[in-house]
Design a protein around this motif. Structure first.
Motif, mmCIF file in Angstrom:
data_model
loop_
_atom_site.group_PDB
_atom_site.id
_atom_site.type_symbol
_atom_site.label_atom_id
_atom_site.label_comp_id
_atom_site.label_asym_id
_atom_site.label_seq_id
_atom_site.Cartn_x
_atom_site.Cartn_y
_atom_site.Cartn_z
ATOM 1 N N LEU A 151 37.565 -26.011 -21.717
ATOM 2 C CA LEU A 151 37.896 -24.745 -21.067
ATOM 3 C C LEU A 151 36.935 -24.445 -19.930
ATOM 4 O O LEU A 151 37.340 -23.925 -18.886
ATOM 5 N N ALA A 152 35.653 -24.759 -20.132
ATOM 6 C CA ALA A 152 34.683 -24.560 -19.056
ATOM 7 C C ALA A 152 35.015 -25.449 -17.867
ATOM 8 O O ALA A 152 34.909 -25.028 -16.701
ATOM 9 N N PHE A 153 35.454 -26.674 -18.157
ATOM 10 C CA PHE A 153 35.849 -27.579 -17.067
ATOM 11 C C PHE A 153 37.088 -27.066 -16.343
ATOM 12 O O PHE A 153 37.162 -27.084 -15.115
ATOM 13 N N ASN B 96 32.605 -14.514 -18.784
ATOM 14 C CA ASN B 96 32.768 -14.019 -20.144
ATOM 15 C C ASN B 96 33.985 -14.664 -20.796
ATOM 16 O O ASN B 96 34.931 -15.073 -20.111
ATOM 17 N N ASP B 97 33.939 -14.752 -22.131
ATOM 18 C CA ASP B 97 35.075 -15.337 -22.847
ATOM 19 C C ASP B 97 36.331 -14.504 -22.660
ATOM 20 O O ASP B 97 37.433 -15.048 -22.550
ATOM 21 N N GLN B 98 36.184 -13.174 -22.639
ATOM 22 C CA GLN B 98 37.327 -12.293 -22.450
ATOM 23 C C GLN B 98 36.950 -11.168 -21.501
ATOM 24 O O GLN B 98 35.768 -10.842 -21.333
ATOM 25 N N ILE B 99 37.973 -10.606 -20.896
ATOM 26 C CA ILE B 99 37.785 -9.513 -19.951
ATOM 27 C C ILE B 99 38.936 -8.529 -20.131
ATOM 28 O O ILE B 99 40.019 -8.901 -20.625
ATOM 29 N N GLY B 100 38.709 -7.303 -19.759
ATOM 30 C CA GLY B 100 39.747 -6.298 -19.902
ATOM 31 C C GLY B 100 40.946 -6.583 -19.010
ATOM 32 O O GLY B 100 40.796 -6.988 -17.857
ATOM 33 N N LEU B 101 42.129 -6.372 -19.555
ATOM 34 C CA LEU B 101 43.338 -6.579 -18.767
ATOM 35 C C LEU B 101 43.361 -5.659 -17.551
ATOM 36 O O LEU B 101 43.880 -6.030 -16.494
ATOM 37 N N ALA B 102 42.771 -4.466 -17.682
ATOM 38 C CA ALA B 102 42.722 -3.537 -16.553
ATOM 39 C C ALA B 102 41.985 -4.152 -15.370
ATOM 40 O O ALA B 102 42.376 -3.963 -14.209
ATOM 41 N N LYS B 103 40.911 -4.906 -15.642
ATOM 42 C CA LYS B 103 40.163 -5.556 -14.570
ATOM 43 C C LYS B 103 40.979 -6.662 -13.932
ATOM 44 O O LYS B 103 40.973 -6.835 -12.704
ATOM 45 N N GLU B 104 41.681 -7.420 -14.744
ATOM 46 C CA GLU B 104 42.539 -8.482 -14.208
ATOM 47 C C GLU B 104 43.637 -7.884 -13.333
ATOM 48 O O GLU B 104 43.960 -8.414 -12.265
ATOM 49 N N VAL B 105 44.211 -6.771 -13.778
ATOM 50 C CA VAL B 105 45.245 -6.102 -12.998
ATOM 51 C C VAL B 105 44.669 -5.593 -11.676
ATOM 52 O O VAL B 105 45.311 -5.683 -10.615
ATOM 53 N N GLU C 90 41.539 -13.749 -21.809
ATOM 54 C CA GLU C 90 40.683 -14.639 -21.056
ATOM 55 C C GLU C 90 40.877 -14.389 -19.561
ATOM 56 O O GLU C 90 41.999 -14.150 -19.115
ATOM 57 N N PRO C 91 39.816 -14.426 -18.770
ATOM 58 C CA PRO C 91 39.931 -14.129 -17.338
ATOM 59 C C PRO C 91 40.746 -15.182 -16.597
ATOM 60 O O PRO C 91 40.821 -16.342 -17.000
ATOM 61 N N LEU D 235 52.332 -13.572 -24.126
ATOM 62 C CA LEU D 235 51.175 -13.804 -24.974
ATOM 63 C C LEU D 235 51.207 -12.854 -26.161
ATOM 64 O O LEU D 235 51.520 -11.667 -25.983
ATOM 65 N N THR D 236 50.888 -13.371 -27.329
ATOM 66 C CA THR D 236 50.798 -12.537 -28.529
ATOM 67 C C THR D 236 49.371 -12.561 -29.025
ATOM 68 O O THR D 236 48.755 -13.630 -29.153
#
Length: 342
Positions: free
Chosen positions: A164-166, A214-223, A257-258, A340-341
């Motif tokens: 995943l890092a790659f 980060n492993d995960q990020i808020g969907l609001a930030k992605e939006v 995930e970002p 995604l679920t």
């Protein structure tokens, strides 16, 4: 709560727990034997297993700690069997007389003849110790199997994190390259919006370089980053090029995930033409991204590039059996659906 339980389940056990478990099992066995003997009106010293408990422990741990890992695990079966037989014979020869000495001492003048002959006792005790050798095999194989499964999971997790890092290292330059292409289009036209485009690009670069580690990020930030990206595209596209972006549901309490949605969005503008429509539907347990865009002379499916291929591999690792990614192409449009679920 379930994720927390799974994390605890996958953590390595403290070093003292196996010894504590063994001690509890032997204690339960001893207390059970004492209870049964007392229930039958017999003292544990002259009942069962009495002093034979020591022989049972010797056979069990000789197999558990040495015979199985050093002999049986290396397929030295004849030597394994020979040592077990020799150990059992020696222990039976020692502990039968030891038991009778203890019995005679405890009963004193009231001692009576033991109901079984020596040969019968020898066969019985040998079979009993052989059974404990078998129990040691079952316990050791079970422990080794669980240990192997845990190490396998750890190796799989390490491999997934590395891949995943790659994949993410591939995605970041790819995304920035496509964004620079959009800005380059503005510079070619000497547009007055070039400075605004540079500002949008700096915001996107800050997101990609600093916040996607980060492993995960808020969907609001992605939006928010998708909106910046769309504004940048609007600057370079003709005024009559319709770009529609719709959000249904609350994006504040969803984490993922970002850069999981961005490859689909940028693919709309990299290979599409004519129009772009993007719809994001959000519930407490799922999200659904639907894009629809016009196509040029080339097939979108054939020109997806590294972005979508990268995305498909990430989804397989991050959301196995919990994602759906569909492509549908007609003569005039190309649709992408990602579900995604959580």
């Amino acid at each position: 709560m379930q994720n927390r339980f799974q994390q605890l389940l996958h953590k390595p056990l403290p070093y003292y727990l196996p010894a504590l478990f063994h001690g509890m099992v032997w204690l339960i066995y001893l207390l059970s034997a004492i209870y049964i003997n007392n229930y039958q009106g017999v003292n544990f010293l002259i009942g069962h297993p009495s002093i034979h408990l020591v022989a049972e422990m010797i056979v069990f741990y000789a197999n558990y700690s040495y015979f199985i890992p050093t002999l049986l695990a290396k397929m030295k079966v004849p030597r394994f069997l020979l040592l077990n037989v020799a150990t059992i014979l020696v222990l039976v020869t020692i502990f039968i007389p030891a038991y009778h000495s203890l019995r005679n001492w405890y009963l004193g003048p009231d001692a009576t003849l033991f109901p079984l002959s020596y040969d019968e006792q020898f066969v019985l005790r040998s079979f009993e110790l052989l059974m404990f050798a078998g129990i040691a095999c079952i316990v050791r194989f079970s422990v080794d199997w669980f240990s192997f499964q845990q190490k396998t999971r750890e190796l799989e997790n390490a491999y997934l994190k590395t891949e995943l890092a790659f994949l993410r290292s591939q995605l970041n330059p790819h995304f920035l390259f496509n964004t620079l292409n959009a800005l380059y289009g503005l510079a070619i036209k000497q547009s007055v919006e070039t400075s605004a485009g540079i500002m949008r690009l700096s915001q996107l670069m800050r997101y990609v370089l600093y916040e996607t580690n980060n492993d995960q990020i808020g969907l609001a930030k992605e939006v928010e980053m998708i909106e910046h990206f769309l504004e940048l595209q609007r600057l370079r596209l003709p005024l009559d090029f319709p770009v529609h972006f719709e959000i249904q549901g609350d994006v504040e309490n969803i984490f993922l995930e970002p850069l999981l949605l961005m490859p689909i969005v940028e693919n709309v503008f990299k290979h599409g033409s004519g129009f772009a429509s993007i719809s994001l539907s959000v519930t407490e347990s799922s999200i659904r991204l639907l894009t629809d865009n016009g196509i040029g002379t080339k097939s979108m499916a054939a020109t997806g590039g590294i972005g979508l291929a990268n995305l498909e591999r990430r989804l397989l690792h991050l959301y196995p059996d919990r994602h759906q990614l569909y492509f549908n192409e007609t003569n005039k449009s190309f649709q992408t659906t990602l579900s995604l679920t959580f």
